[in-house]
Motif scaffolding. Structure first.
Motif, short mmCIF file in Angstrom:
data_model
loop_
_atom_site.label_atom_id
_atom_site.label_comp_id
_atom_site.label_asym_id
_atom_site.label_seq_id
_atom_site.Cartn_x
_atom_site.Cartn_y
_atom_site.Cartn_z
N VAL A 138 25.22 -22.00 -25.29
CA VAL A 138 25.42 -21.54 -23.91
C VAL A 138 24.66 -22.42 -22.93
O VAL A 138 25.16 -22.80 -21.87
CB VAL A 138 25.01 -20.07 -23.76
N GLY A 139 23.41 -22.77 -23.29
CA GLY A 139 22.62 -23.63 -22.41
C GLY A 139 23.23 -25.00 -22.24
O GLY A 139 23.29 -25.54 -21.12
N ASP A 140 23.70 -25.59 -23.33
CA ASP A 140 24.32 -26.91 -23.24
C ASP A 140 25.64 -26.84 -22.47
O ASP A 140 26.00 -27.78 -21.74
CB ASP A 140 24.57 -27.47 -24.64
N PHE A 141 26.38 -25.74 -22.65
CA PHE A 141 27.62 -25.55 -21.91
C PHE A 141 27.34 -25.53 -20.40
O PHE A 141 28.07 -26.14 -19.60
CB PHE A 141 28.27 -24.24 -22.36
N ALA A 142 26.27 -24.84 -20.00
CA ALA A 142 25.91 -24.79 -18.57
C ALA A 142 25.54 -26.16 -18.04
O ALA A 142 25.90 -26.53 -16.91
CB ALA A 142 24.76 -23.81 -18.37
N LEU A 143 24.84 -26.95 -18.86
CA LEU A 143 24.47 -28.30 -18.43
C LEU A 143 25.70 -29.19 -18.23
O LEU A 143 25.75 -30.01 -17.32
CB LEU A 143 23.53 -28.93 -19.45
N LEU A 144 26.70 -29.04 -19.09
CA LEU A 144 27.93 -29.82 -18.94
C LEU A 144 28.68 -29.42 -17.67
O LEU A 144 29.24 -30.27 -16.98
CB LEU A 144 28.82 -29.63 -20.16
N ILE A 145 28.69 -28.12 -17.38
CA ILE A 145 29.34 -27.65 -16.15
C ILE A 145 28.63 -28.22 -14.93
O ILE A 145 29.25 -28.69 -13.97
CB ILE A 145 29.37 -26.11 -16.09
N GLN A 146 27.29 -28.22 -14.98
CA GLN A 146 26.52 -28.79 -13.88
C GLN A 146 26.73 -30.29 -13.77
O GLN A 146 26.53 -30.88 -12.71
CB GLN A 146 25.03 -28.49 -14.09
N ASP A 196 22.85 -19.51 -15.55
CA ASP A 196 21.60 -20.23 -15.42
C ASP A 196 20.96 -20.35 -16.80
O ASP A 196 20.64 -19.33 -17.42
CB ASP A 196 20.66 -19.48 -14.48
N PRO A 197 20.78 -21.58 -17.33
CA PRO A 197 20.18 -21.71 -18.67
C PRO A 197 18.80 -21.07 -18.78
O PRO A 197 18.42 -20.60 -19.85
CB PRO A 197 20.10 -23.24 -18.85
N SER A 198 18.05 -21.05 -17.68
CA SER A 198 16.71 -20.45 -17.75
C SER A 198 16.75 -18.95 -17.97
O SER A 198 15.76 -18.36 -18.38
CB SER A 198 15.95 -20.77 -16.46
N SER A 199 17.91 -18.31 -17.72
CA SER A 199 18.04 -16.88 -17.95
C SER A 199 18.18 -16.55 -19.43
O SER A 199 18.17 -15.37 -19.80
CB SER A 199 19.24 -16.33 -17.18
N LEU A 200 18.31 -17.55 -20.27
CA LEU A 200 18.49 -17.33 -21.71
C LEU A 200 17.17 -17.32 -22.47
O LEU A 200 17.17 -17.35 -23.70
CB LEU A 200 19.39 -18.44 -22.29
N ILE A 201 16.04 -17.26 -21.75
CA ILE A 201 14.75 -17.45 -22.40
C ILE A 201 14.44 -16.36 -23.42
O ILE A 201 13.80 -16.62 -24.44
CB ILE A 201 13.63 -17.53 -21.32
N ILE A 202 14.93 -15.12 -23.19
CA ILE A 202 14.68 -14.05 -24.16
C ILE A 202 15.45 -14.33 -25.45
O ILE A 202 14.93 -14.16 -26.56
CB ILE A 202 15.08 -12.68 -23.57
N MET A 203 16.70 -14.77 -25.30
CA MET A 203 17.48 -15.14 -26.48
C MET A 203 16.85 -16.32 -27.21
O MET A 203 16.85 -16.37 -28.44
CB MET A 203 18.91 -15.48 -26.08
N VAL A 204 16.30 -17.26 -26.45
CA VAL A 204 15.64 -18.41 -27.06
C VAL A 204 14.40 -17.96 -27.84
O VAL A 204 14.15 -18.43 -28.96
CB VAL A 204 15.25 -19.44 -25.98
#
Length: 413
Positions: A294-302, A112-120
């Motif tokens: 990672v976020g862009d990778f998730a969007l491509l998978i979706q 889930d890209p939203s789970s990356l918010i701490i890294m962001v």
């Protein structure tokens, strides 16, 4: 009376040094005044280094500086061993492009890209720390080698042009983001689940409207039925969804490619400014690239792509960083990166600037956009649970402080 005299002693010593310097160099200055117009900015600053006050400060600085290289500087020299800024720029490009893309092989397809918010948030702190602690001082004042003291000749018009270049970099990304939003119908380039969640909410509203209470009045039932029709009309048929999502995914790839070009420009211009600035910029970009990729990778998978295809496309976007680095090297090598003759006004708008000198402030402007407008709105999104959001906000602030603190520590040491 004696304590007051002791307080005035340093001032008296400084005034004595100034008077001595003036007396010794007065004749030299008068003789050289006729030729001052033929000197470049760098040559004038080199002459200022011979001033007795600067020399005394230089000796004082060296006597209080450690002669042993710090662990950080040794690490930077190990990671970037070349004497050429061009080779170090390409090495930095390898660091920011290789590991983040190989890391995608370990990322699950349901991330889930939203789970990356701490890294962001950590990346935002690193980017803004690099801008304010490294790039801005370097842009306007230059970097002073360890243990040295330098006098800097201030050119007001030069500073204005540098400010213009920063603003141009910022506005360029505004235009790119706006163009992407127009192309995607307002979706923009984001790592969040806004589209998916809005579709889910629409479906949920449709179900709620269809299962209204039997105690409702006829008017309410009609309103709910009409709302159901309106919501259903906004949800595209199942056969159209994959096509729209894939179009958005490919536009996202184009935006990533363009963004990586500016990362490459940032690396090359930073290494041509100084090895330390180049190393810190590489670190800041690297911290940003991991959640970004990672976020862009998730969007491509979706978007309906397989993991292999998504990884391949992310590798293609990484080539944008290589292209940007090469462009930056060419501009620095052939764009006249040195100081021009001030008296003859051979630089840009009569200053000592050349086109190559504008790359670093341009990339600083792009970093400002990415670290503020491009990412912070995602951090501002909140949910209904207030305590949960307060804890999440505290973690985000700690992550930002950690990213900025690393950059501050590098600058301080």
């Amino acid at each position: 009376m004696a304590p007051r005299l002791l307080k005035l002693a340093p001032v008296a010593i400084l005034l004595s040094l100034i008077c001595l310097a003036y007396a010794q160099d007065h004749a030299k200055i008068n003789n050289a005044a006729v030729d001052i117009g033929s000197l470049s900015t760098q040559e004038i600053e080199d002459e200022l280094q011979q001033c007795p006050i600067i020399q005394a400060l230089h000796v004082h600085k060296q006597s209080h500086s450690s002669t042993t290289p710090s662990l950080l500087s040794q690490s930077f020299k190990l990671l970037f061993p070349f004497a050429s800024p061009a080779y170090n720029s390409l090495m930095g490009c390898l660091y920011i492009s290789g590991p983040p893309n190989f890391l995608l092989a370990l990322v699950p397809t349901d991330v889930d890209p939203s789970s990356l918010i701490i890294m962001v948030a950590f990346a935002v702190g690193g980017l803004l720390g690099d801008v304010f602690f490294h790039l801005m001082p370097e842009i306007f004042l230059g970097e002073v080698p360890e243990g040295e003291v330098r006098a800097v000749l201030v050119e007001p018009n030069k500073n204005l042009l540098l400010g213009v270049a920063i603003m141009v970099g910022f506005v360029t990304f505004v235009g790119m983001d706006k163009g992407l939003r127009i192309a995607t119908g307002g979706a923009g380039h984001t790592h969040s689940h806004d589209d998916a969640s809005s579709n889910g909410q629409a479906v949920g509203s449709e179900k709620a409207a269809a299962t209204g209470s039997s105690a409702s009045t006829d008017g309410e039932i009609r309103q709910r039925k009409q709302a159901t029709k309106d919501v259903a009309s906004t949800v595209p048929p199942p056969s159209e969804k994959p096509k729209e999502v894939k179009l958005s995914a490919y536009l996202n790839i184009l935006a990533d490619f363009t963004h990586n070009i500016t990362d490459g420009l940032a690396l090359s211009s930073s290494f041509y400014a100084s090895p330390t600035i180049g190393a810190t910029t590489t670190l800041a970009v690297f911290c940003h690239e991991i959640p970004h990729e990672v976020g862009d990778f998730a969007l491509l998978i979706q978007g309906g792509m397989s993991k292999k295809v998504a990884m391949g496309l992310q590798f293609v976007t990484a080539l944008g960083a290589v292209l940007g680095t090469i462009i930056g090297i060419v501009v620095q090598e052939y764009g006249g990166g040195g100081a021009e003759v001030v008296g003859k006004g051979m630089g840009l708008a009569g200053t000592s600037l050349n086109w190559g000198d504008l790359l670093l402030p341009f990339t600083a402007g792009t970093f400002l956009y990415v670290g503020t407008v491009g990412v912070i709105p995602e951090m501002l999104e909140t949910g209904p649970n207030k305590m949960k959001e307060l804890r999440a906000t505290a973690m985000q602030y700690l992550a930002m402080a950690a990213g900025a603190g690393i950059m501050l520590g590098i600058s301080w040491d």
